[in-house]
Design a protein around this motif. Structure first.
Motif: not given
Length: 361
Positions: A103-108, A113-116, A118-121
């Motif tokens: 999705c071309s986002f910086p990993p940090e 986002l994933e922590g808040g 979840g991966t799918k959302v």
């Protein structure tokens, strides 16, 4: 492919990258492009549209392009991969790649986002933020109704639809030259994101009430909540950026709004207004992770360290703004961030710290 356009695309990307390294704070991408085109007036509207669209695309997909391009990671190499063919886009569906690359986002930022969410959302949110921004109009209902502006624009074959969430918004189905229309010059509408309109709609100010927009900018949100007040009561607009704040004068005059006062820093009225406001709006400065469709460059400057600086600043601003609220008044807190740390977690902190409660979930 038009070589002149490609040359200006490369030039704009290089200048913006140089400005990002040397200027703090630097102009966001949309304002930079506006300045660039002002300095190159020989570019016609089609040239400007092509250069702007490709600049945004290259910044959106910079991370993915870097992953599949041959080093070094320069704009020349990214452009070569981007224009060679569209096969690089298929890598967004390559399950062997890490999610942040696809999705071309910086990993940090993706991890946050994933922590808040979840991966799918988080993936869904990133996909939405990688889409081009829509153009939304805000009708100046102090002058004219949305239905009338909708009819006027439709009669001119302007492709508009009524926004579903905002009661004063119109959505452009495709790009159109809006600033040349007589309805714009008459002050019937301005360009404003629907999200900003929705934030302002939380301020349900009635005629005779007092409202403080504590981070007013140039008055965009005040232009939403002031018309229902019927020029009765008063709107106070405060912002530390006094040059931006004074831009509100022209906008308020054009909208027919008279019941306002500008409060730049150190204005003598500020201490006298404490505990007087029926409403206080705090549209706090933030990481701007919810505005990446309009300024995709911002995601490449994100860091967790900077996030916590924003969180601290938001708490300081909220505490200062709260001093102006009277007993029984309401304070509205908003950001243009997608991160829980700047939204839900902040609201919980404010409620616990200051004994507040949510009147509207």
């Amino acid at each position: 492919m038009n070589s002149m356009r490609v040359r200006h695309l490369e030039n704009a990307l290089g200048l913006f990258e140089q400005m990002r390294k040397n200027d703090t704070p630097y102009l966001p991408l949309d304002l930079f492009l506006r300045r660039y085109f002002q300095g190159h007036r020989f570019l016609d509207s089609q040239d400007r549209a092509w250069i702007a669209d490709k600049t945004y695309d290259l910044y959106r997909w910079r991370g993915l392009l870097d992953h599949i391009s041959t080093p070094p990671h320069t704009w020349v190499n990214r452009m070569r991969t981007f224009f060679m063919n569209d096969r690089w886009r298929s890598q967004t569906q390559n399950t062997k790649l890490p999610h942040h690359v696809r999705c071309s986002f910086p990993p940090e930022l993706f991890r946050r986002l994933e922590g808040g969410l979840g991966t799918k959302v988080a993936r869904d949110v990133c996909d939405i933020l990688n889409e081009p921004a829509m153009t939304t109009l805000r009708v100046n209902v102090a002058r004219v109704s949305r239905d009338k502006v909708f009819s006027y624009l439709s009669a001119r074959s302007v492709p508009v639809e009524k926004t579903l969430s905002s009661k004063i918004g119109l959505l452009l189905a495709r790009k159109h030259k809006m600033l040349e229309l007589p309805e714009y010059k008459l002050g019937y509408f301005e360009i404003q994101d629907e999200s900003s309109q929705l934030i302002a709609s939380r301020v349900d100010a009635k005629p005779g009430e007092l409202v403080l927009d504590y981070c007013a900018g140039s008055g965009g949100k005040a232009l939403c909540f002031a018309p229902p007040m019927l020029n009765q009561g008063h709107v106070f607009m405060h912002d530390p950026r006094d040059m931006m704040l004074y831009e509100a004068i022209r906008r308020m005059r054009k909208a027919g709004i008279k019941n306002y006062t500008l409060l730049p820093p150190a204005h003598p009225l500020l201490p006298k207004l404490r505990t007087k406001m029926d409403w206080v709006l705090v549209d706090a400065p933030c990481s701007q992770t919810g505005a990446l469709r309009r300024n995709p460059d911002m995601k490449w400057t994100y860091s967790d360290e900077r996030l916590w600086q924003w969180v601290g600043l938001q708490r300081e601003i909220f505490e200062c703004a709260l001093k102006y609220l009277k007993d029984g008044g309401k304070i509205v807190y908003a950001t243009c961030s997608t991160l829980e740390e700047e939204n839900a977690q902040q609201v919980r902190f404010f409620c616990e710290r200051f004994g507040l409660y949510l009147s509207h979930p």
